[in-house]
Design a protein around this motif. Structure first.
Motif, PDB file in Angstrom:
ATOM      1  N   LEU A 194       0.834  -1.200   0.000  1.00  0.00           N
ATOM      2  CA  LEU A 194       0.000   0.000   0.000  1.00  0.00           C
ATOM      3  C   LEU A 194       0.867   1.247   0.000  1.00  0.00           C
ATOM      4  O   LEU A 194       0.508   2.265  -0.603  1.00  0.00           O
ATOM      5  CB  LEU A 194      -0.934  -0.009   1.206  1.00  0.00           C
ATOM      6  N   SER A 195       2.008   1.190   0.673  1.00  0.00           N
ATOM      7  CA  SER A 195       2.923   2.332   0.694  1.00  0.00           C
ATOM      8  C   SER A 195       3.493   2.612  -0.692  1.00  0.00           C
ATOM      9  O   SER A 195       3.710   3.767  -1.065  1.00  0.00           O
ATOM     10  CB  SER A 195       4.057   2.072   1.688  1.00  0.00           C
ATOM     11  N   ILE A 196       3.733   1.557  -1.477  1.00  0.00           N
ATOM     12  CA  ILE A 196       4.297   1.730  -2.819  1.00  0.00           C
ATOM     13  C   ILE A 196       3.295   2.391  -3.753  1.00  0.00           C
ATOM     14  O   ILE A 196       3.625   3.291  -4.527  1.00  0.00           O
ATOM     15  CB  ILE A 196       4.739   0.360  -3.381  1.00  0.00           C
ATOM     16  N   PHE A 197       2.025   1.958  -3.682  1.00  0.00           N
ATOM     17  CA  PHE A 197       1.008   2.413  -4.634  1.00  0.00           C
ATOM     18  C   PHE A 197       0.157   3.556  -4.096  1.00  0.00           C
ATOM     19  O   PHE A 197      -0.791   3.964  -4.762  1.00  0.00           O
ATOM     20  CB  PHE A 197       0.088   1.244  -5.000  1.00  0.00           C
ATOM     21  N   LYS A 198       0.486   4.075  -2.920  1.00  0.00           N
ATOM     22  CA  LYS A 198      -0.385   5.056  -2.284  1.00  0.00           C
ATOM     23  C   LYS A 198      -0.611   6.292  -3.144  1.00  0.00           C
ATOM     24  O   LYS A 198      -1.720   6.839  -3.198  1.00  0.00           O
ATOM     25  CB  LYS A 198       0.191   5.480  -0.930  1.00  0.00           C
ATOM     26  N   ASN A 199       0.410   6.770  -3.824  1.00  0.00           N
ATOM     27  CA  ASN A 199       0.303   8.001  -4.601  1.00  0.00           C
ATOM     28  C   ASN A 199       0.123   7.744  -6.095  1.00  0.00           C
ATOM     29  O   ASN A 199       0.327   8.644  -6.902  1.00  0.00           O
ATOM     30  CB  ASN A 199       1.542   8.862  -4.383  1.00  0.00           C
ATOM     31  N   MET A 200      -0.244   6.527  -6.437  1.00  0.00           N
ATOM     32  CA  MET A 200      -0.404   6.188  -7.846  1.00  0.00           C
ATOM     33  C   MET A 200      -1.873   6.234  -8.229  1.00  0.00           C
ATOM     34  O   MET A 200      -2.722   5.649  -7.552  1.00  0.00           O
ATOM     35  CB  MET A 200       0.161   4.800  -8.137  1.00  0.00           C
ATOM     36  N   THR A 241      -8.927   2.691   2.598  1.00  0.00           N
ATOM     37  CA  THR A 241      -8.600   1.513   3.406  1.00  0.00           C
ATOM     38  C   THR A 241      -7.819   1.900   4.650  1.00  0.00           C
ATOM     39  O   THR A 241      -8.090   1.394   5.754  1.00  0.00           O
ATOM     40  CB  THR A 241      -7.797   0.510   2.568  1.00  0.00           C
ATOM     41  N   LEU A 242      -6.841   2.798   4.512  1.00  0.00           N
ATOM     42  CA  LEU A 242      -6.064   3.233   5.670  1.00  0.00           C
ATOM     43  C   LEU A 242      -6.953   3.954   6.684  1.00  0.00           C
ATOM     44  O   LEU A 242      -6.787   3.781   7.901  1.00  0.00           O
ATOM     45  CB  LEU A 242      -4.916   4.140   5.216  1.00  0.00           C
ATOM     46  N   ILE A 255      -0.562   5.073  14.959  1.00  0.00           N
ATOM     47  CA  ILE A 255       0.895   5.091  15.102  1.00  0.00           C
ATOM     48  C   ILE A 255       1.535   3.944  14.322  1.00  0.00           C
ATOM     49  O   ILE A 255       2.636   4.076  13.774  1.00  0.00           O
ATOM     50  CB  ILE A 255       1.289   5.043  16.602  1.00  0.00           C
ATOM     51  N   ASN A 256       0.822   2.818  14.217  1.00  0.00           N
ATOM     52  CA  ASN A 256       1.360   1.698  13.448  1.00  0.00           C
ATOM     53  C   ASN A 256       1.249   1.950  11.947  1.00  0.00           C
ATOM     54  O   ASN A 256       2.129   1.539  11.178  1.00  0.00           O
ATOM     55  CB  ASN A 256       0.633   0.409  13.827  1.00  0.00           C
ATOM     56  N   ILE A 257       0.171   2.610  11.524  1.00  0.00           N
ATOM     57  CA  ILE A 257       0.062   2.985  10.112  1.00  0.00           C
ATOM     58  C   ILE A 257       1.131   4.015   9.762  1.00  0.00           C
ATOM     59  O   ILE A 257       1.787   3.937   8.718  1.00  0.00           O
ATOM     60  CB  ILE A 257      -1.347   3.534   9.808  1.00  0.00           C
ATOM     61  N   LYS A 258       1.323   4.980  10.632  1.00  0.00           N
ATOM     62  CA  LYS A 258       2.308   6.038  10.404  1.00  0.00           C
ATOM     63  C   LYS A 258       3.726   5.470  10.330  1.00  0.00           C
ATOM     64  O   LYS A 258       4.567   5.977   9.576  1.00  0.00           O
ATOM     65  CB  LYS A 258       2.208   7.072  11.528  1.00  0.00           C
ATOM     66  N   TYR A 259       3.989   4.438  11.086  1.00  0.00           N
ATOM     67  CA  TYR A 259       5.311   3.814  11.071  1.00  0.00           C
ATOM     68  C   TYR A 259       5.598   3.177   9.709  1.00  0.00           C
ATOM     69  O   TYR A 259       6.730   3.240   9.206  1.00  0.00           O
ATOM     70  CB  TYR A 259       5.397   2.753  12.168  1.00  0.00           C
ATOM     71  N   ILE A 261       3.719   3.869   6.784  1.00  0.00           N
ATOM     72  CA  ILE A 261       3.466   4.826   5.707  1.00  0.00           C
ATOM     73  C   ILE A 261       3.596   6.225   6.301  1.00  0.00           C
ATOM     74  O   ILE A 261       2.608   6.809   6.778  1.00  0.00           O
ATOM     75  CB  ILE A 261       2.074   4.619   5.090  1.00  0.00           C
ATOM     76  N   PRO A 262       4.789   6.796   6.322  1.00  0.00           N
ATOM     77  CA  PRO A 262       5.001   8.096   6.994  1.00  0.00           C
ATOM     78  C   PRO A 262       4.171   9.242   6.416  1.00  0.00           C
ATOM     79  O   PRO A 262       3.923  10.226   7.113  1.00  0.00           O
ATOM     80  CB  PRO A 262       6.508   8.343   6.805  1.00  0.00           C
ATOM     81  N   THR A 263       3.760   9.157   5.163  1.00  0.00           N
ATOM     82  CA  THR A 263       3.007  10.251   4.552  1.00  0.00           C
ATOM     83  C   THR A 263       1.529  10.235   4.912  1.00  0.00           C
ATOM     84  O   THR A 263       0.800  11.154   4.535  1.00  0.00           O
ATOM     85  CB  THR A 263       3.143  10.195   3.021  1.00  0.00           C
ATOM     86  N   TYR A 264       1.086   9.221   5.637  1.00  0.00           N
ATOM     87  CA  TYR A 264      -0.335   9.137   5.976  1.00  0.00           C
ATOM     88  C   TYR A 264      -0.697  10.171   7.043  1.00  0.00           C
ATOM     89  O   TYR A 264       0.039  10.340   8.023  1.00  0.00           O
ATOM     90  CB  TYR A 264      -0.683   7.739   6.482  1.00  0.00           C
ATOM     91  N   GLN A 265      -1.807  10.840   6.846  1.00  0.00           N
ATOM     92  CA  GLN A 265      -2.330  11.813   7.800  1.00  0.00           C
ATOM     93  C   GLN A 265      -3.604  11.272   8.442  1.00  0.00           C
ATOM     94  O   GLN A 265      -4.456  10.730   7.756  1.00  0.00           O
ATOM     95  CB  GLN A 265      -2.618  13.163   7.107  1.00  0.00           C
ATOM     96  N   SER A 266      -3.698  11.432   9.743  1.00  0.00           N
ATOM     97  CA  SER A 266      -4.828  10.881  10.483  1.00  0.00           C
ATOM     98  C   SER A 266      -6.138  11.497  10.033  1.00  0.00           C
ATOM     99  O   SER A 266      -6.242  12.705   9.816  1.00  0.00           O
ATOM    100  CB  SER A 266      -4.623  11.093  11.979  1.00  0.00           C
ATOM    101  N   CYS A 267      -7.158  10.652   9.884  1.00  0.00           N
ATOM    102  CA  CYS A 267      -8.500  11.138   9.571  1.00  0.00           C
ATOM    103  C   CYS A 267      -9.300  11.430  10.829  1.00  0.00           C
ATOM    104  O   CYS A 267     -10.406  11.966  10.749  1.00  0.00           O
ATOM    105  CB  CYS A 267      -9.244  10.103   8.728  1.00  0.00           C
ATOM    106  N   ILE A 268      -8.747  11.094  12.002  1.00  0.00           N
ATOM    107  CA  ILE A 268      -9.431  11.340  13.273  1.00  0.00           C
ATOM    108  C   ILE A 268      -8.819  12.538  13.997  1.00  0.00           C
ATOM    109  O   ILE A 268      -9.518  13.440  14.419  1.00  0.00           O
ATOM    110  CB  ILE A 268      -9.369  10.077  14.169  1.00  0.00           C
ATOM    111  N   LEU A 269      -7.496  12.560  14.101  1.00  0.00           N
ATOM    112  CA  LEU A 269      -6.812  13.635  14.815  1.00  0.00           C
ATOM    113  C   LEU A 269      -6.916  14.950  14.056  1.00  0.00           C
ATOM    114  O   LEU A 269      -6.897  16.022  14.669  1.00  0.00           O
ATOM    115  CB  LEU A 269      -5.342  13.280  15.031  1.00  0.00           C
ATOM    116  N   ASN A 270      -7.005  14.896  12.734  1.00  0.00           N
ATOM    117  CA  ASN A 270      -7.077  16.113  11.932  1.00  0.00           C
ATOM    118  C   ASN A 270      -8.506  16.507  11.605  1.00  0.00           C
ATOM    119  O   ASN A 270      -8.729  17.332  10.763  1.00  0.00           O
ATOM    120  CB  ASN A 270      -6.292  15.907  10.614  1.00  0.00           C
TER     121      ASN A 270
END
Length: 270
Positions: A194-200, A241-242, A255-259, A261-270
């Motif tokens: 998912l990290s590889i194809f996230k921006n595709m 999915t994330l 925190i496990n998703i962020k570890y 996929i560092p570019t992921y931004q929270s949909c709850i905290l933000n």
């Protein structure tokens, strides 16, 4: 004596060959450039072009292999049949879905995510959604057995299979309580692809989006809604999915998703 004619050149040398003219030093041909691998002594020589690094093949599709699901289906060990209806094909279950042994059948159907030919791919994917819809409390204990089939399907790097698997994962985390939390320890197996194809955004998705933008000011009929429901944009599906993982995975999900996929931004905290 024979007199030489005026304007005549010197006599030919022995053998009748004309003397060859020597080229000046300034017209010496240059050596052709040679290609060399990087970080070698040859790469530091003149007239040498260093060959670039080979492609890593991160987006290259892997050929699918025969699956356990195909083996069981061709032997007739699965309680399913094809039912033709006016609305399209669907599965006719020979037994009640609630009575199935989920420990045995659900992993087999998940192995079928790698299938790409009809009717195997249809039975596998539709069977998964039917079992997740009626599984209830039977789904949670089977989660560890589903990780390897999910990982194998994603590792094929086939765009169509990835999209189908992402939709299955979204249904899986919402199918029963605690399923999203149970998937958190397995993010290291699921999220790398998912990290590889996230921006595709593949060409098909871009084409659908272009057609939608072109037609939205003119037509708002069923055709546009149908193209939206296809959900073939791999980048958007990964983001959905994330977000589903984060919502259903509990306090440790982000925190496990962020570890991974560092570019992921929270949909709850933000």
């Amino acid at each position: 004596m024979v007199e030489e004619k005026e304007g005549s050149g010197p006599s030919n040398p022995a053998g009748g060959r004309s003397p060859q003219l020597q080229e000046p030093l300034g017209h010496v041909k240059k050596n052709k450039q040679q290609v060399s691998e990087g970080f070698t002594i040859k790469a530091m020589m003149k007239n040498t072009v260093v060959r670039g690094p080979p492609s890593a093949g991160a987006f290259k599709e892997r050929p699918p292999k025969p699956t356990i699901f195909r083996k069981f289906y061709e032997r007739g060990d699965l309680p399913i049949a094809l039912d033709h209806d006016t609305a399209g094909n669907k599965i006719a279950w020979k037994v009640e879905i609630e009575t199935l042994d989920y420990h045995s059948y659900l992993p087999i159907f998940f192995h079928g995510l790698c299938e790409t030919t009809f009717p195997h791919e249809f039975f596998a994917r539709q069977g998964i959604h039917d079992m997740l819809e009626h599984g209830g409390n039977k789904i949670l204990p089977v989660i560890p057995q589903l990780i390897i089939p999910i990982k194998n399907a994603l590792n094929l790097r086939n765009r169509q299979i990835i999209c189908i698997t992402l939709k299955v994962l979204q249904h899986l985390v919402a199918s029963a309580d605690m399923v999203g939390r149970a998937l958190v320890p397995y993010y290291r197996q699921i999220l790398p692809i998912l990290s590889i194809f996230k921006n595709m955004n593949d060409d098909i998705s871009q084409g659908l989006l272009f057609l939608f933008l072109m037609d939205c000011s003119v037509n708002s009929g069923d055709g546009i809604e149908y193209s939206q429901q296809k959900r073939e944009n791999i980048g958007d599906l990964i983001q959905e999915t994330l977000e589903a993982f984060e919502r259903c995975g509990g306090e440790n999900a982000f925190i496990n998703i962020k570890y991974m996929i560092p570019t992921y931004q929270s949909c709850i905290l933000n």
